[in-house]
Design a protein around this motif. Structure first.
Motif, short mmCIF file in Angstrom:
data_model
loop_
_atom_site.label_atom_id
_atom_site.label_comp_id
_atom_site.label_asym_id
_atom_site.label_seq_id
_atom_site.Cartn_x
_atom_site.Cartn_y
_atom_site.Cartn_z
N LEU A 280 0.83 -1.21 0.00
CA LEU A 280 0.00 0.00 0.00
C LEU A 280 0.87 1.26 0.00
CD1 LEU A 280 -2.79 -1.04 2.56
CD2 LEU A 280 -2.96 -0.90 0.06
N LEU A 281 1.94 1.25 0.81
CA LEU A 281 2.83 2.40 0.87
C LEU A 281 3.51 2.65 -0.48
CD1 LEU A 281 4.56 1.81 4.33
CD2 LEU A 281 2.84 3.53 3.80
N SER A 282 3.91 1.57 -1.15
CA SER A 282 4.60 1.73 -2.43
C SER A 282 3.65 2.24 -3.51
CB SER A 282 5.22 0.39 -2.87
OG SER A 282 4.22 -0.60 -3.07
N ILE A 283 2.42 1.74 -3.54
CA ILE A 283 1.44 2.20 -4.53
C ILE A 283 1.16 3.69 -4.34
CG2 ILE A 283 -0.98 2.02 -5.25
CD1 ILE A 283 -0.79 -0.99 -4.61
N ALA A 284 0.91 4.09 -3.09
CA ALA A 284 0.61 5.49 -2.82
C ALA A 284 1.81 6.39 -3.13
CB ALA A 284 0.20 5.65 -1.35
N SER A 285 3.02 5.91 -2.83
CA SER A 285 4.21 6.72 -3.07
C SER A 285 4.47 6.89 -4.57
CB SER A 285 5.43 6.05 -2.41
OG SER A 285 5.25 5.96 -1.01
N LEU A 286 4.30 5.84 -5.33
CA LEU A 286 4.50 5.94 -6.77
C LEU A 286 3.51 6.90 -7.40
CD1 LEU A 286 5.13 2.17 -7.63
CD2 LEU A 286 6.77 4.04 -7.92
N ALA A 287 2.26 6.83 -6.96
CA ALA A 287 1.23 7.68 -7.55
C ALA A 287 1.40 9.14 -7.15
CB ALA A 287 -0.16 7.16 -7.14
N ILE A 288 1.42 9.40 -5.85
CA ILE A 288 1.46 10.78 -5.37
C ILE A 288 2.81 11.42 -5.69
CG2 ILE A 288 1.42 12.21 -3.29
CD1 ILE A 288 -0.71 10.33 -2.18
N GLY A 289 3.90 10.68 -5.52
CA GLY A 289 5.21 11.24 -5.80
C GLY A 289 5.35 11.70 -7.23
N ASN A 290 4.96 10.87 -8.19
CA ASN A 290 5.12 11.23 -9.60
C ASN A 290 4.11 12.28 -10.05
OD1 ASN A 290 7.34 9.61 -10.72
ND2 ASN A 290 6.10 7.86 -10.12
N LEU A 291 2.86 12.15 -9.62
CA LEU A 291 1.83 13.10 -10.06
C LEU A 291 2.07 14.49 -9.47
CD1 LEU A 291 -1.34 10.80 -9.87
CD2 LEU A 291 -0.09 11.54 -11.92
N ALA A 292 2.47 14.55 -8.20
CA ALA A 292 2.71 15.85 -7.57
C ALA A 292 3.94 16.53 -8.15
CB ALA A 292 2.86 15.68 -6.06
N ALA A 293 4.92 15.75 -8.58
CA ALA A 293 6.15 16.34 -9.12
C ALA A 293 5.89 17.09 -10.42
CB ALA A 293 7.19 15.24 -9.35
N ILE A 294 4.87 16.70 -11.17
CA ILE A 294 4.58 17.34 -12.45
C ILE A 294 4.27 18.82 -12.26
CG2 ILE A 294 2.93 17.41 -14.37
CD1 ILE A 294 2.65 14.40 -14.13
N ALA A 295 3.61 19.16 -11.15
CA ALA A 295 3.15 20.53 -10.93
C ALA A 295 4.23 21.45 -10.38
CB ALA A 295 1.96 20.52 -9.98
N GLN A 296 5.43 20.92 -10.09
CA GLN A 296 6.46 21.71 -9.42
C GLN A 296 7.31 22.50 -10.42
OE1 GLN A 296 6.03 21.68 -6.17
NE2 GLN A 296 4.50 20.08 -6.52
N THR A 297 7.58 23.74 -10.06
CA THR A 297 8.50 24.56 -10.85
C THR A 297 9.82 24.76 -10.13
OG1 THR A 297 7.57 26.59 -9.90
CG2 THR A 297 6.61 25.81 -11.98
N ASN A 298 9.85 24.48 -8.83
CA ASN A 298 11.08 24.51 -8.06
C ASN A 298 11.76 23.14 -8.18
OD1 ASN A 298 12.67 23.96 -5.44
ND2 ASN A 298 12.36 26.17 -5.35
N ILE A 299 12.99 23.11 -8.66
CA ILE A 299 13.61 21.82 -8.96
C ILE A 299 13.92 21.03 -7.70
CG2 ILE A 299 16.02 22.63 -9.02
CD1 ILE A 299 16.25 20.80 -11.60
#
Length: 496
Positions: A280-299
């Motif tokens: 469960l932790l890995s599924i949530a981390s893969l999803a939220i980590g990658n999707l949230a990173a798309i919106a970031q402008t700070n590297i």
């Protein structure tokens, strides 16, 4: 009476402890604003410790010390060696940055705290007792709090340190509560005694499962996986960039080692229970980590969310120590996870090395726009950064591709339709991740530069960064040696 074998097992830790105190006193006599003498003594200390750990690992022996509270084995010694090398590289990259911002003007606290944070990692990696592991975690985290707040005149750093401290205290509470439940159920805190008690089946299973839940929650915070990831983006962005690398690099090796020690060595009979949690932790981390990173402008914030997704891959390797759904522990899954975390740390060092290089001369290069046209200003450093981004995205022939492939092979080999679905999901999330990594490459190579000055670096930074970038490519083309090292280390650990 302490026997000789006990002292031999902890010689590296004793050296770090002694030299940490010596360097703190020695620095009082150093007048240079750049703390060159303190830096040299620190690097010599770390070089000696790294060589000693490599020699320990090459012997292939397992030593138990202080009543089996400490273990010195091949896996631990290699991880400590790599952690020491990672800390050395971090200091090479970070010293010019720290000197430019007067972080070394008042004293060499950065070097002393780096020694003690490394000592905390060593204690974590060598711990064969729950309390010893907890002491190592606290030594590392307390040093990290101080490092984050080291830039006293910077509001963001102080805010990041406060957030880190509050959430870190919460995670410590989870760990201690889980440890107390494990002790209440088994009557011991030593890994082997806990393993025997759990294997006997004579303990309260419900209490054990609750203890495992709290332990996994505490470990998840140290790894920075969802839903215990809240501190990662804020601390990465708010910390001075040199300290961000110090937090995001070597400690990941120690967090992996602690996870293996507790879940695999101490609680393997409960593998079916903690496997579900890690899934469960890995599924949530893969999803939220990658999707949230798309919106970031700070590297730095983008790489923070990227870290969350990569730790999801590490957990996939950890939960794959099963064959056809049965809790039959194998070394392949854990060695793939160890290989992944080493390759991730190596890539993180190089990527933050380039960021630190661009942030010199009083300019914080943290936005994506700051990388615009980097290829026109410095083709070499743009190439190194591109290699890092390709590796993080898992594009061949970089080491990141083989790391992802090894973890996915272990997951599929563990059997079951659910694991196959998770492998497909992980690949899809990796494709999402490739977007925001390649976006940075596009900015570097195809956008017009916002600055015109050439990028320069001190000789040692240039040399280490060149070697660091080359390793990402060479180990991607020839991963067999490192993979064999990880496999033999894990096999020896499981059979000891």
């Amino acid at each position: 009476m302490i026997d000789k074998l006990s002292l031999i097992a902890v010689y590296p830790e004793l050296i770090l402890l002694l030299m940490g105190c010596v360097i703190a006193l020695f620095d009082l006599s150093v007048k240079s604003r750049s703390r060159t003498a303190t830096y040299v003594v620190t690097m010599l200390t770390l070089a000696v410790v790294a060589a000693l750990q490599a020699s320990y690992a090459s012997t292939g022996q397992t030593l138990y010390a202080f009543g089996h509270m400490v273990v010195s084995d091949v896996m631990g010694n290699w991880l400590k060696c790599f952690a020491t090398l990672a800390m050395m590289v971090t200091l090479v990259y970070g010293r010019p940055y720290a000197a430019d911002r007067d972080m070394l003007k008042g004293g060499g606290e950065m070097f002393v705290l780096s020694i003690f944070s490394l000592l905390g990692m060593f204690v974590m990696i060598s711990g064969n007792n729950f309390l010893v592991i907890y002491m190592g975690i606290e030594l590392l985290t307390l040093s990290s709090y101080a490092l984050v707040a080291l830039r006293r005149d910077h509001t963001q750093s102080i805010e990041a340190a406060m957030k880190y401290f509050v959430l870190g205290a919460l995670a410590s509470g989870f760990l201690l509560y889980g440890i107390s439940m494990i002790y209440g159920a088994t009557g011991s805190l030593n890994m082997q005694d806990v393993l025997k008690a759990v294997s006997s089946g004579q303990v309260n299973h419900q209490v054990l499962v609750f203890g495992v839940v709290f332990l996994v929650a505490g470990l998840a915070f140290k790894l920075g996986v969802v839903p215990f990831h809240m501190w990662i983006p804020d601390v990465y962005q708010g910390s001075p960039t040199a300290i961000t690398l110090m937090i995001g690099g070597a400690p990941k090796l120690a967090a992996f080692a602690v996870t293996v020690r507790i879940l695999v060595e101490g609680l393997s009979p409960l593998a079916f229970d903690w496997q579900q949690m890690l899934m469960l932790l890995s599924i949530a981390s893969l999803a939220i980590g990658n999707l949230a990173a798309i919106a970031q402008t700070n590297i730095k914030r983008m790489l923070a969310f990227s870290t969350i997704s990569h730790m999801g891959f590490v957990l996939i390797g950890m939960m794959s120590g099963f064959v056809s759904g049965q809790p039959e522990l194998t070394g392949g899954a854990y060695s793939s996870s160890m290989f992944y975390v080493i390759s991730y740390v190596l890539t993180t060092l190089a990527s933050f090395g380039v960021i630190l290089l661009l942030t010199r001369n009083g300019f914080e290069s943290e936005e994506l726009s700051d990388f615009a046209g980097l290829n026109q200003r410095s083709p070499f450093y743009a190439g190194v950064m591109a290699i890092c981004l390709f590796s993080l995205a898992g594009i061949p022939p970089m080491i990141g591709f083989y790391a992802k492939l090894a973890v996915l092979q272990a997951l599929i080999a563990s059997g079951g339709t659910l694991h196959l679905v998770l492998a497909v999901f992980a690949v899809m999330m990796s494709l999402v991740g490739a977007f925001y990594y390649l976006r940075v490459v596009k900015v570097m190579y195809f956008d017009s530069p916002t600055q015109t000055g050439a990028v320069t670096a001190p000789f040692e930074v240039h040399a280490v960064l060149s070697l660091n970038g080359a390793l990402l490519l060479v180990l991607g083309l020839l991963p067999g040696g490192l993979m064999t090292l990880c496999a033999s280390a894990i096999k020896q650990m499981l059979n000891s």
